[in-house]
Design an enzyme around this catalytic site. Structure first.
Site, PDB file in Angstrom:
ATOM      1  N   ARG A  77       0.845  -1.193   0.000  1.00  0.00           N
ATOM      2  CA  ARG A  77       0.000   0.000   0.000  1.00  0.00           C
ATOM      3  C   ARG A  77       0.882   1.246   0.000  1.00  0.00           C
ATOM      4  O   ARG A  77       1.927   1.273   0.642  1.00  0.00           O
ATOM      5  CB  ARG A  77      -0.858   0.059   1.258  1.00  0.00           C
ATOM      6  CG  ARG A  77      -1.859  -1.061   1.402  1.00  0.00           C
ATOM      7  CD  ARG A  77      -2.652  -0.865   2.698  1.00  0.00           C
ATOM      8  NE  ARG A  77      -3.816  -1.722   2.772  1.00  0.00           N
ATOM      9  CZ  ARG A  77      -3.819  -2.938   3.322  1.00  0.00           C
ATOM     10  NH1 ARG A  77      -2.725  -3.427   3.845  1.00  0.00           N
ATOM     11  NH2 ARG A  77      -4.921  -3.661   3.344  1.00  0.00           N
ATOM     12  N   SER A 139       6.751  -5.177   7.852  1.00  0.00           N
ATOM     13  CA  SER A 139       6.256  -6.023   8.943  1.00  0.00           C
ATOM     14  C   SER A 139       6.893  -7.409   8.970  1.00  0.00           C
ATOM     15  O   SER A 139       6.209  -8.431   8.798  1.00  0.00           O
ATOM     16  CB  SER A 139       4.747  -6.105   8.840  1.00  0.00           C
ATOM     17  OG  SER A 139       4.246  -4.796   8.821  1.00  0.00           O
ATOM     18  N   ASP A 196       4.031  -2.917  11.374  1.00  0.00           N
ATOM     19  CA  ASP A 196       2.598  -2.607  11.319  1.00  0.00           C
ATOM     20  C   ASP A 196       1.946  -2.456  12.701  1.00  0.00           C
ATOM     21  O   ASP A 196       1.044  -1.643  12.877  1.00  0.00           O
ATOM     22  CB  ASP A 196       1.853  -3.655  10.475  1.00  0.00           C
ATOM     23  CG  ASP A 196       2.191  -5.082  10.850  1.00  0.00           C
ATOM     24  OD1 ASP A 196       2.938  -5.299  11.824  1.00  0.00           O
ATOM     25  OD2 ASP A 196       1.704  -6.010  10.166  1.00  0.00           O
TER      26      ASP A 196
HETATM   27  P1  ADP Z   1      -1.244  -7.644   5.085  1.00  0.00           P
HETATM   28  O1  ADP Z   1      -1.104  -8.842   5.960  1.00  0.00           O
HETATM   29  O2  ADP Z   1      -0.599  -7.777   3.747  1.00  0.00           O
HETATM   30  O3  ADP Z   1      -0.865  -6.388   5.781  1.00  0.00           O
HETATM   31  P2  ADP Z   1      -4.118  -7.622   5.512  1.00  0.00           P
HETATM   32  O4  ADP Z   1      -4.069  -7.129   6.916  1.00  0.00           O
HETATM   33  O5  ADP Z   1      -5.160  -7.042   4.615  1.00  0.00           O
HETATM   34  O6  ADP Z   1      -2.788  -7.504   4.702  1.00  0.00           O
HETATM   35  O7  ADP Z   1      -4.334  -9.203   5.633  1.00  0.00           O
HETATM   36  C1  ADP Z   1      -4.565  -9.993   4.512  1.00  0.00           C
HETATM   37  C2  ADP Z   1      -4.906 -11.366   4.995  1.00  0.00           C
HETATM   38  O8  ADP Z   1      -6.095 -11.334   5.808  1.00  0.00           O
HETATM   39  C3  ADP Z   1      -5.211 -12.320   3.859  1.00  0.00           C
HETATM   40  O9  ADP Z   1      -4.045 -12.941   3.409  1.00  0.00           O
HETATM   41  C4  ADP Z   1      -6.145 -13.291   4.528  1.00  0.00           C
HETATM   42  O10 ADP Z   1      -5.419 -14.256   5.247  1.00  0.00           O
HETATM   43  C5  ADP Z   1      -6.900 -12.454   5.536  1.00  0.00           C
HETATM   44  N1  ADP Z   1      -8.207 -11.963   5.021  1.00  0.00           N
HETATM   45  C6  ADP Z   1      -8.437 -11.228   3.898  1.00  0.00           C
HETATM   46  N2  ADP Z   1      -9.751 -10.983   3.750  1.00  0.00           N
HETATM   47  C7  ADP Z   1     -10.370 -11.573   4.797  1.00  0.00           C
HETATM   48  C8  ADP Z   1     -11.743 -11.689   5.226  1.00  0.00           C
HETATM   49  N3  ADP Z   1     -12.746 -11.162   4.514  1.00  0.00           N
HETATM   50  N4  ADP Z   1     -11.999 -12.373   6.360  1.00  0.00           N
HETATM   51  C9  ADP Z   1     -10.984 -12.916   7.084  1.00  0.00           C
HETATM   52  N5  ADP Z   1      -9.697 -12.849   6.739  1.00  0.00           N
HETATM   53  C10 ADP Z   1      -9.388 -12.191   5.621  1.00  0.00           C
HETATM   54 MG    MG Z   2      -0.732  -5.081   7.125  1.00  0.00          MG
END
Ligand code: ADP
Ligand code: MG
Length: 473
Positions: A77, A139, A196
């Protein structure tokens, strides 16, 4: 018609996933020992308790326009944020899923990709000729020796890029930015790197000054909290004001020394053995969004092999590791507290192309899904309660972010219920508040950049004989 005989056999098989309150008390006690160990010495503990060098929290006096970049486990992002009196204005933001090929490509390819994203975004936002400070949310477990210096200790989640472990990721990002800023366009000044959890805590503390804990439950899981310097044996500097620092616990690594083995199941062990980081991130593998659907898949396979699910015939997708998306687990849990399982059926139709299932199958899948997601929430609650008890104030708030905790329909409630159960059972006077800090991981990086510039912002810079304007105020 639900087959009661099959249901009770399945219940017996998945019983090890249903931990009781005593088990969670034990988990909390073990975690507390590791936290203490980590505060003494990073080397001798599996929970590293890294110093973040973030000691000041925002004071509402931050002003100006800043870039922030967040490399998570799934998404990258970039945002451009303006700090105005009493308001944060998101001028523009961009979120891309990280292409899977990058997880294994070289470090310079990864950072070139990131730099390209940031520069294109800056150009799109007419930042040409402008010096702009950037806060970087990275992170992954890293040792910091300052606010803009972080050496990667090990990759986690999906990443395996060679040439990054042991290097300063801020330098790698700067080198890539330099390579890309050829005819130079914006001058991007990477002033801070945080993770994060720290970003989330900082953003949450703008909304609620009692925020002393940051929590992430997304692709991975981790916590941070504000600790008093006198409690940190390994603090290398003077005990000057502000007398506190944010500690990045890296508690995803809790259990890496085997202490959680008594609470884990054989499915947890298989996930670990077949992961990219064997014997590492044991706590994270029980909790995080990356691993929960894999746990669901493996348990379903066990039941198919025993002839207790799908009449012993597995749909083909069930054999593909990591084939189930976490969002379908959220859909299945929408049926929590409902008699009919229409969402579970809907989710299964999306997961499996051709499948036949009866009511008993639906009940079983709902039950496994619910059990492992609750277990994840209860482990998180235990970690939060353990941290909250270390903070010497009655009202403590937790700022949280990450798609699993934010998007799942009941996860937050389960975490809150378990934390309340701890408070009631232990008779400790603590009120735990929860503050959603959506995209806090990235806004926090912009806030830290703003705090840096609040203190030492250059007015003009001279580059190649030209004077460039400072960030717009
Ligand atoms: P990052 O970990 O890259 O910072 P996020 O916090 O958006 O990104 O987490 C993404 C992860 O969250 C996905 O890989 C999946 O495991 C989980 N996830 C994504 N959408 C959902 C949802 N609708 N419900 C539950 N878990 C989700
Ligand atoms: Mg994240």
């Amino acid at each position: 018609m639900v087959n009661g005989n099959i249901i009770s056999k399945v219940d017996a098989i998945i019983h090890p996933l249903k931990l009781n309150h005593e088990d969670y008390l034990k988990d909390g006690h073990l975690l507390n020992n590791e936290l203490n160990r980590g505060l003494k010495s990073t080397k001798d503990s599996s929970v590293k308790m890294y110093l973040t060098y973030v000691r000041s929290l925002p004071n509402q006096k931050e002003r100006g326009v800043y870039l922030a970049l967040d490399l998570g486990g799934t998404n990258i992002r970039v945002v451009l944020i303006e700090f105005l009196p009493n308001k944060i204005n998101v001028i523009d933001q961009q979120c891309h899923e990280i292409p899977a090929t990058l997880f294994f490509s070289s470090g310079s390819q990864l950072f070139d990709f990131i730099a390209e994203n940031v520069i294109q975004f800056a150009i799109k936002n007419k930042l040409a000729g402008v010096r702009v400070a950037l806060g970087f949310t990275f992170s992954f477990p890293s040792v910091q020796h300052g606010l803009a210096e972080a050496t990667l200790v090990a990759w986690t989640k999906n990443f395996m890029c060679p040439g990054v472990v042991g290097y300063d990721v801020v330098q790698l990002l700067k080198q890539s930015l330099k390579r890309k800023m050829d005819r130079s366009i914006p001058y991007i000044d990477v002033v801070a790197i945080i993770n994060d959890t720290t970003g989330t805590l900082i953003y949450g503390s703008l909304k609620d000054s009692n925020c002393k804990i940051g929590l992430i439950v997304g692709t991975g899981s981790n916590c941070c909290y504000v600790e008093q310097l006198q409690n940190i044996d390994k603090w290398p500097y003077n005990y000057s004001e502000p007398n506190q620092v944010i500690i990045n616990c890296e508690c995803g690594a809790f259990g890496d020394n085997g202490v959680l083995d008594c609470l884990a199941t054989s499915w947890d062990r298989t996930i670990d053995y077949e992961s990219l980081n064997i014997t590492k991130q044991i706590h994270e593998k029980i909790i995080a969004g990356m691993y929960l659907p894999e746990l669901l898949r493996r348990i379903m396979l066990t039941l198919v092999e025993k002839g207790l699910l799908f009449n012993g015939l597995a749909p083909i997708e069930l054999f593909v590791p990591y084939s189930i998306k976490t969002k379908f687990m959220s859909l299945i849990d929408l049926d929590d507290g409902r008699k009919d399982l229409t969402n579970t059926k809907e989710a299964l139709k999306k997961i499996f192309k051709y499948f036949k299932c009866n009511e008993t199958d639906l009940r079983i899948i709902f039950s496994i899904n619910n059990t492992i997601t609750r277990r994840s929430a209860y482990f998180v609650a235990t970690a939060l309660w353990t941290l909250a008890k270390r903070i010497d104030q009655v009202n403590v708030s937790v700022a949280y972010d990450g798609s699993l905790i934010c998007k799942h329909p009941h996860y937050k409630r389960w975490v809150k219920e378990k934390v309340n159960e701890f408070a009631q059972n232990e008779g400790i006077e603590k009120v735990i508040g929860f503050v959603e800090a959506p995209d806090g991981s990235i806004y926090g990086a912009a806030i830290v950049a703003a705090i840096c510039y609040r203190e030492k912002r250059p007015k003009f810079i001279k580059k190649n004989g030209k004077v460039y304007e400072i960030t717009r105020f």
